[in-house]
Scaffold this motif. Sequence first.
Motif, PDB file in Angstrom:
ATOM      1  N   PRO A 398      -4.370  13.903   0.220  1.00  0.00           N
ATOM      2  CA  PRO A 398      -4.307  12.764  -0.815  1.00  0.00           C
ATOM      3  C   PRO A 398      -5.689  12.067  -0.856  1.00  0.00           C
ATOM      4  CG  PRO A 398      -2.917  12.275   1.022  1.00  0.00           C
ATOM      5  CD  PRO A 398      -3.172  13.741   1.012  1.00  0.00           C
ATOM      6  N   VAL A 399      -6.434  12.071   0.280  1.00  0.00           N
ATOM      7  CA  VAL A 399      -7.552  11.455   0.419  1.00  0.00           C
ATOM      8  C   VAL A 399      -8.711  12.055  -0.680  1.00  0.00           C
ATOM      9  CG1 VAL A 399      -9.842  10.887   1.686  1.00  0.00           C
ATOM     10  CG2 VAL A 399      -7.569  10.649   2.648  1.00  0.00           C
ATOM     11  N   GLN A 400      -8.633  13.312  -1.087  1.00  0.00           N
ATOM     12  CA  GLN A 400      -9.557  13.881  -1.815  1.00  0.00           C
ATOM     13  C   GLN A 400      -8.733  14.158  -3.405  1.00  0.00           C
ATOM     14  OE1 GLN A 400     -12.008  17.329  -0.717  1.00  0.00           O
ATOM     15  NE2 GLN A 400     -11.936  17.913  -2.774  1.00  0.00           N
ATOM     16  N   THR A 401      -7.344  14.195  -3.332  1.00  0.00           N
ATOM     17  CA  THR A 401      -6.646  14.617  -4.442  1.00  0.00           C
ATOM     18  C   THR A 401      -5.867  13.338  -5.168  1.00  0.00           C
ATOM     19  OG1 THR A 401      -4.788  15.344  -3.212  1.00  0.00           O
ATOM     20  CG2 THR A 401      -6.580  17.072  -3.902  1.00  0.00           C
ATOM     21  N   ASP A 402      -5.439  12.485  -4.439  1.00  0.00           N
ATOM     22  CA  ASP A 402      -5.206  11.307  -5.348  1.00  0.00           C
ATOM     23  C   ASP A 402      -5.797  10.491  -5.936  1.00  0.00           C
ATOM     24  OD1 ASP A 402      -2.594  11.735  -4.319  1.00  0.00           O
ATOM     25  OD2 ASP A 402      -2.166  10.401  -2.988  1.00  0.00           O
ATOM     26  N   PRO A 403      -5.651   9.401  -6.832  1.00  0.00           N
ATOM     27  CA  PRO A 403      -6.711   8.527  -7.567  1.00  0.00           C
ATOM     28  C   PRO A 403      -7.095   7.524  -6.739  1.00  0.00           C
ATOM     29  CG  PRO A 403      -4.444   8.386  -8.240  1.00  0.00           C
ATOM     30  CD  PRO A 403      -4.326   9.593  -7.603  1.00  0.00           C
ATOM     31  N   ASP A 404      -8.183   7.123  -6.989  1.00  0.00           N
ATOM     32  CA  ASP A 404      -8.889   6.016  -6.533  1.00  0.00           C
ATOM     33  C   ASP A 404      -8.876   6.139  -4.828  1.00  0.00           C
ATOM     34  OD1 ASP A 404     -10.012   3.455  -5.478  1.00  0.00           O
ATOM     35  OD2 ASP A 404      -8.410   2.060  -6.572  1.00  0.00           O
ATOM     36  N   ARG A 405      -9.859   6.944  -4.558  1.00  0.00           N
ATOM     37  CA  ARG A 405      -9.814   7.347  -2.930  1.00  0.00           C
ATOM     38  C   ARG A 405     -10.055   6.387  -2.017  1.00  0.00           C
ATOM     39  NH1 ARG A 405     -13.184  12.344  -0.883  1.00  0.00           N
ATOM     40  NH2 ARG A 405     -13.730  11.615   1.214  1.00  0.00           N
ATOM     41  N   ASN A 406     -11.040   5.446  -2.472  1.00  0.00           N
ATOM     42  CA  ASN A 406     -11.176   4.446  -1.349  1.00  0.00           C
ATOM     43  C   ASN A 406      -9.976   3.725  -0.967  1.00  0.00           C
ATOM     44  OD1 ASN A 406     -14.083   4.513  -1.120  1.00  0.00           O
ATOM     45  ND2 ASN A 406     -14.354   3.651  -3.129  1.00  0.00           N
ATOM     46  N   GLN A 407      -8.986   3.302  -2.161  1.00  0.00           N
ATOM     47  CA  GLN A 407      -7.780   2.797  -1.956  1.00  0.00           C
ATOM     48  C   GLN A 407      -6.847   3.730  -0.847  1.00  0.00           C
ATOM     49  OE1 GLN A 407      -6.958  -0.018  -4.684  1.00  0.00           O
ATOM     50  NE2 GLN A 407      -4.903   0.834  -4.857  1.00  0.00           N
ATOM     51  N   VAL A 408      -7.078   5.005  -1.147  1.00  0.00           N
ATOM     52  CA  VAL A 408      -6.000   5.722  -0.421  1.00  0.00           C
ATOM     53  C   VAL A 408      -6.532   5.720   1.067  1.00  0.00           C
ATOM     54  CG1 VAL A 408      -5.190   8.202  -0.154  1.00  0.00           C
ATOM     55  CG2 VAL A 408      -5.620   7.230  -2.411  1.00  0.00           C
ATOM     56  N   ALA A 409      -7.716   6.082   1.250  1.00  0.00           N
ATOM     57  CA  ALA A 409      -8.126   6.209   2.692  1.00  0.00           C
ATOM     58  C   ALA A 409      -7.916   4.738   3.254  1.00  0.00           C
ATOM     59  CB  ALA A 409      -9.713   6.215   2.570  1.00  0.00           C
ATOM     60  N   HIS A 410      -7.938   3.474   2.648  1.00  0.00           N
ATOM     61  CA  HIS A 410      -7.796   2.229   3.224  1.00  0.00           C
ATOM     62  C   HIS A 410      -6.385   2.071   3.793  1.00  0.00           C
ATOM     63  CE1 HIS A 410      -7.448  -2.067   3.598  1.00  0.00           C
ATOM     64  NE2 HIS A 410      -6.259  -1.995   2.913  1.00  0.00           N
ATOM     65  N   ALA A 411      -5.281   2.679   2.673  1.00  0.00           N
ATOM     66  CA  ALA A 411      -3.940   2.427   3.040  1.00  0.00           C
ATOM     67  C   ALA A 411      -3.747   3.372   4.185  1.00  0.00           C
ATOM     68  CB  ALA A 411      -3.237   2.941   1.685  1.00  0.00           C
ATOM     69  N   LEU A 412      -3.972   4.693   4.501  1.00  0.00           N
ATOM     70  CA  LEU A 412      -3.678   5.532   5.322  1.00  0.00           C
ATOM     71  C   LEU A 412      -4.306   4.916   6.845  1.00  0.00           C
ATOM     72  CD1 LEU A 412      -4.287   9.138   3.942  1.00  0.00           C
ATOM     73  CD2 LEU A 412      -2.275   7.821   4.071  1.00  0.00           C
ATOM     74  N   ALA A 413      -5.360   4.315   6.825  1.00  0.00           N
ATOM     75  CA  ALA A 413      -5.859   3.600   7.968  1.00  0.00           C
ATOM     76  C   ALA A 413      -5.174   2.210   8.239  1.00  0.00           C
ATOM     77  CB  ALA A 413      -7.516   3.005   7.633  1.00  0.00           C
ATOM     78  N   GLN A 414      -4.172   1.781   7.552  1.00  0.00           N
ATOM     79  CA  GLN A 414      -3.335   0.710   7.850  1.00  0.00           C
ATOM     80  C   GLN A 414      -2.009   1.445   8.819  1.00  0.00           C
ATOM     81  OE1 GLN A 414      -4.825  -2.278   7.313  1.00  0.00           O
ATOM     82  NE2 GLN A 414      -6.089  -0.803   6.464  1.00  0.00           N
ATOM     83  N   LEU A 415      -1.668   2.690   8.623  1.00  0.00           N
ATOM     84  CA  LEU A 415      -0.639   3.051   9.149  1.00  0.00           C
ATOM     85  C   LEU A 415      -0.691   3.140  10.855  1.00  0.00           C
ATOM     86  CD1 LEU A 415      -0.221   6.469   7.366  1.00  0.00           C
ATOM     87  CD2 LEU A 415       1.480   4.427   7.287  1.00  0.00           C
ATOM     88  N   ASP A 416       0.422   2.805  11.461  1.00  0.00           N
ATOM     89  CA  ASP A 416       0.406   3.053  13.009  1.00  0.00           C
ATOM     90  C   ASP A 416       0.083   4.320  13.353  1.00  0.00           C
ATOM     91  OD1 ASP A 416       1.037   0.134  12.971  1.00  0.00           O
ATOM     92  OD2 ASP A 416       3.252   0.670  13.070  1.00  0.00           O
ATOM     93  N   CYS A 417       0.652   5.210  12.652  1.00  0.00           N
ATOM     94  CA  CYS A 417       0.437   6.521  13.091  1.00  0.00           C
ATOM     95  C   CYS A 417       0.633   7.684  12.082  1.00  0.00           C
ATOM     96  CB  CYS A 417       1.446   7.350  13.871  1.00  0.00           C
ATOM     97  SG  CYS A 417       1.461   8.929  14.742  1.00  0.00           S
TER      98      CYS A 417
END
Length: 691
Positions: A398-417
């Motif tokens: 998803p970091v490469q293939t979902d829209p608005d990559r910056n937002q996706v990477a930010h979201a994944l970084a908020q996960l506990d795991c």
Amino acid sequence: MHTVPSICAYCGVGCGVGLRVEGGRVIGVEPQAGHPVSQGQLCAKGWSNAYAVDPVGRITTPLVREHGELRPAGWDEALTRVAEALRTSLETYGPLGVGVISCARASNEDNYAAQKFARAVLGTHNIDHCARICHSPSVAGLSRTLGSGAMTNSIADLDEAELILVIGADVTENHAMIGARMLRAQARGARLVVIDPRKTRLARLADMHLQLRLGSNIALLNGLVQIILDNGWENRAFLAKRCEDIEPLSRHLAGITPEQTSRETGVPVEQLIKLARLYSQSKAAFIAYGMGITQFQSGTNNVIAVSNLALVCGQVGRPGTGINPLRGQNNVQGACDMGCLPDVFPGYQKVADASVRAKFADAWGCAMPETPGMTSLGMTKAAAAGQFGCLMILGEDPVQTDPDRNQVAHALAQLDCLVVIEMHLTETAKLADVILPAASFAEKDGTFSNCERRVQRIRRALPPPGQARCDWQILGELARRLGHTGFEWQSAEAVFDEMASLSPIFSAMSYAALDTHHGLQWPCDAEHPQGSPILHQHSFPLGRARLLPVSCVAPAECPDADYPFWFTTHRLHFHYGCGSMTRKSPLLERETPAGLLFIHPADAVRLGLAQHQRVRVSSRRGELITRLELSDDLAPGTLAMPYHFREAPCNLLTNDAQDPITRMPELKACAVALEAVDEQAKEEGAHARRP
Ligand SMILES: Nc1nc2c(c(=O)[nH]1)N[C@H]1C(S)=C(S)[C@@H](COP(=O)(O)OP(=O)(O)OC[C@H]3O[C@@H](n4cnc5c(=O)[nH]c(N)nc54)[C@H](O)[C@@H]3O)O[C@H]1N2
Ligand SMILES: Nc1nc2c(c(=O)[nH]1)N[C@H]1C(S)=C(S)[C@@H](COP(=O)(O)OP(=O)(O)OC[C@H]3O[C@@H](n4cnc5c(=O)[nH]c(N)nc54)[C@H](O)[C@@H]3O)O[C@H]1N2
Ligand code: SF4
Ligand SMILES: [Mo]
């Protein structure tokens, strides 16, 4: 050397391959003789499957993050860590705070296990996959009009079509063996018409190309239907016998003139009238459509507009006709069929139906949640809001293939795991807390379902490299650690048999039956033991089909003074998805430089830009640096980019405005600005979010 029959692991055409194995490696690929879909041929990607599965560059041991770095670990340590993370997240956030994104490249058996794991072990319907950003509007739209969301006809029906109408699909590049079959049909006398804002290769070879304005599909399709009704060209017998009342639709369209449609779409009136006549009068007209229909905030309504056109002319339920969404990934049809969607169990049995929930609760020995699940983008949004603990992603980037990559990477970084089950170290895997190594299609038994609903066998040609395992085995082991039974399958066949026993549309399928028939097309049950090449011949799942009025909606973001260009994204023949597999092939890699921005020569001249010049492209969401490729495929004012290249990831720019029905993001249209940059400017470092 020996050769093992299997199915190509790239696109949804589902070509038959033979894997040549020598010295414990796949050293080459050959086309399967007599295969009903590929007929002894393969495209360039098919021939290169050996590179995709080669151990070089594969993840071969579990990896866990420690002090910020990923390090190799044993299975025991890695799985214990995942089980603990899931347990803690369930305690902290409840079942809506954990979820699984499954893999449309993996087998049906892997996908069945993924949704069973989410529902039975985690107690959540938070299960989804890349169909969300691909053909989810087809599933939703065609379910509303016909009652079933798959290709109505078979690929072989192209041989019987009198007219082939391609809407928003670049078939020679993306479904190459179907594109070739379309051109053979044209050579024997079928008419070929393409509706696409770009002059694709097929558009250039077609009898007619309607180069519509980006995002004007509904205006065009509504206009065509109105011309047909105005001239009395509709199929009245079919409408009377097979459809609900047409009155609301005809009232909705009344008064639309060809001139108005032409103004809204940029397509000349003569072309509109010619196509309306051709399509409605054809004995057998086959519609094939793709991402140019679905990847809009109006995606579901676009699909409904396509369906209206076909129904008004009665071009469904006979050989050579149909409404045919060209499903993309090798097993995206299967991932949907297996129930890797938040609202359906395997075989499209609805989560909302209490009797269906009771049936699965009984079969799996645990209560089934009533609360509906979240989509993949819903899960990343919840993560961004700090409401999601643990996300497991099987083979998706998803970091490469979902829209608005910056937002996706930010979201994944908020996960506990973040847990990623992968073959390759993708941009998403690089962010994971735990990576589990997956076996490739060449290393497992199982089935893939191609775009025409054909379930076909894949076979284990060699053992997985290092410690890699099949996805279904990994999930089974994890279920055991979390104290759940029901995942003790001894073979892929046992998984398939359990799935078929619970899914009426697969009830007559078994590995033995698939082997004797080059695969079988669902529904395959007591009534159709040989499968169903053509759907809806006598009735629709809804009984009568529905004609639903829809109106054109402009893309959410249109060019303005700050961002003066339209921006659209598409695919290239020699690369695939995030590129993690095709970019391992030196043969494919030499065909296209990494990252290109297509621009019309008139725009380049106007801005004083030259071929291959370095440019900065920016949108409201991000910016990147890449090179220009001059091409008159596009209309002036529109720029286009493929999404395969991590060096120039176009999803830094794309908009995640969404279809309200399916949450499909608008990957096909947004607005960007363009400027020349220093020749030394590097692609790297250009990814920062704009202030
Ligand atoms: N080589 C290769 N093949 C692939 C893939 C790959 O990555 N590489 N991916 C696979 C997957 S996952 C999928 S889903 C399929 C997708 O296959 P396609 O559906 O062919 O995908 P795209 O190239 O994204 O878009 C198709 C066309 O839509 C057009 N389009 C854009 N806007 C509009 C519009 O407003 N109206 C109309 N009518 N058309 C428009 C574009 O110009 C483009 O030609 O391909 C599969 N096959
Ligand atoms: N801008 C823009 N973005 C798009 C699109 C677009 O047109 N424009 N198209 C969208 C579409 S239609 C799609 S479908 C998505 C595709 O997006 P993704 O699904 O993210 O792309 P893939 O490259 O197919 O990624 C699949 C991954 O699965 C891994 N894999 C392969 N086989 C297996 C297996 O058996 N098990 C496991 N665990 N992993 C495996 C591969 O190594 C690969 O990294 O991209 C979407 N993104
Ligand atoms: S057309 Fe699709 S399935 Fe066939 S060889 Fe090419 S990539 Fe593979
Ligand atoms: Mo797709």
